[in-house]
Structure formats: structure tokens, C-alpha cells
Write an enzyme that holds these catalytic residues in place. Structure first.
Site, PDB file in Angstrom:
ATOM      1  CB  SER A 101      33.893  40.763  31.554  1.00  0.00           C
ATOM      2  OG  SER A 101      32.610  40.317  31.195  1.00  0.00           O
ATOM      3  CB  THR A 102      38.770  40.824  32.481  1.00  0.00           C
ATOM      4  OG1 THR A 102      38.942  39.462  32.086  1.00  0.00           O
ATOM      5  CG2 THR A 102      37.750  40.891  33.607  1.00  0.00           C
TER       6      THR A 102
END
Length: 203
Positions: free
Chosen positions: A22-23
Site C-alpha cells: 500500500s505504501t
């Protein structure tokens, strides 16, 4: 540490892997190692992209690459679906196209009888949810008309309304006119919203 299930994925085609974090500062290494151990022929990646995003280039490319007889392989279910509904719809789509699915952490493998059962459960959930959406849409329209609510008035649509409206039209089979009325916009406004979001719709 995630316990891996490394199945014998018996397919006539290829094993196509998909990995996502996600990051930007998260690492894909654990997922890539697991997909390599599962003997994936090719792996697609999305780095720094949330599972809630509608457009994920790596997943889109993986889905375009898959052919009948192939298997889509992920480390965990949450790497694939934005929601239970999205995951259900995606697995049903894969099954209808003759494509298998395997999630290593959960031990799901649709090339086996147990995995096929999981697929049918997801399919039943997806059908139930679509029926509920249709029913709620019809009831909502009837209630709005009974209240004398004005429908079809021009207004700007939020992106989540556009995405939900597109799913109702393309996946649930609800006429675009009914969806537009439920959102209190015109047919043209909703169609423009689809175009603005880059979503396909055949009139």
C-alpha cells in the site's frame, strides 16, 4: 510470520502472480519470494497503491494477461480485493473465464475440490449482494417518488458515487436510467461521470 500453503497448482496454462503493497516504503520481497516458491511464470506488481484504489495498473495488466487454463496466484486475499464484494465479483469473473485462483496464505486453490467449493461460496455471495442492490434501488426509487422528491436534477457526482453507479450498471445489470434517478442526476450527467473517471460504458 505468514504461514504459506505451497500447493501443487495443476493447470494447463501458466501461473500468473500478483503482489501489492500500500505504501512506497513497504517491501514486496516477502510476496515475491512466496510467488517464486509457487513457481509463478510471471509476476505483476503494484507498489505504493492502496487496495481501495479503483485503478491498479499491475492488477489490470495481470488480468489482461490471463487466459483460459491459467491460474492467478497471490500471497493473501487482501492483496487482491478492494472489498469482499470486489473480491467476490473478481473470483466469479475468473471462474467464468476458465481461470483458476490460488491464495497461498489461506490455502485456497480452485484446481482442487475444496477450492472449487470456496469459489461457489463467493459466487453465491456475489449473486446475493447484486439481488439486494437491485431490490434496494427499486425500493429507494419508489419511496423517493412517493415523497414527491425531484429526481434528475443536475449536480456534480463524487468519485465514489460514480464508481458505485458504474458497478450497478455493468455488474448488476441495473438500467443506467434507474441508477441515475437513484443518484438524483440525469442520464447524461452519469454518463459524463463515467467518462471523467475513465470507465467504459456501452450505451
Amino acid at each position: 510470520m505468514t504461514k504459506l500453503f505451497l500447493p501443487s497448482i495443476e493447470v494447463t496454462g501458466r501461473r500468473i502472480g500478483y503482489a501489492r503493497v500500500s505504501t512506497a516504503d513497504q517491501k514486496l520481497r516477502m510476496q515475491l519470494d512466496a510467488l517464486k516458491a509457487a513457481r509463478c511464470d510471471r509476476v505483476f506488481k503494484d507498489h505504493g497503491i492502496s487496495g481501495g484504489k479503483a485503478n491498479r495498473p499491475g492488477l489490470d495488466e495481470a488480468l489482461k494477461t490471463l487466459k483460459r487454463g491459467d491460474a492467478l496466484v497471490v500471497l493473501k486475499l487482501d492483496r487482491l480485493g478492494r472489498s469482499v464484494q470486489h473480491l467476490s465479483d473478481l473470483l466469479v469473473r475468473l471462474g467464468n473465464e476458465g481461470i483458476h485462483f490460488c491464495s497461498l496464505a489461506e490455502g485456497i486453490n480452485t484446481t482442487t475440490p475444496g477450492g472449487k467449493l470456496v469459489y461457489h461460496l463467493f459466487a453465491a455471495f456475489a449473486e446475493f449482494n447484486r439481488d439486494m442492490i437491485r431490490e434496494n434501488t427499486v425500493l429507494g426509487l419508489a419511496a423517493a417518488k412517493q415523497r414527491g422528491a425531484r429526481v434528475g436534477r443536475p449536480r456534480a457526482l463524487a468519485i465514489d458515487e460514480i464508481l458505485e453507479g458504474h458497478r450497478h450498471v455493468t455488474q448488476c445489470g441495473i438500467p443506467i436510467g434507474l441508477v441515475a434517478e437513484r443518484l438524483e442526476v440525469s442520464h447524461a450527467t452519469l454518463t459524463r461521470g463515467f467518462r471523467r473517471a475513465g470507465l467504459c460504458y456501452l450505451n
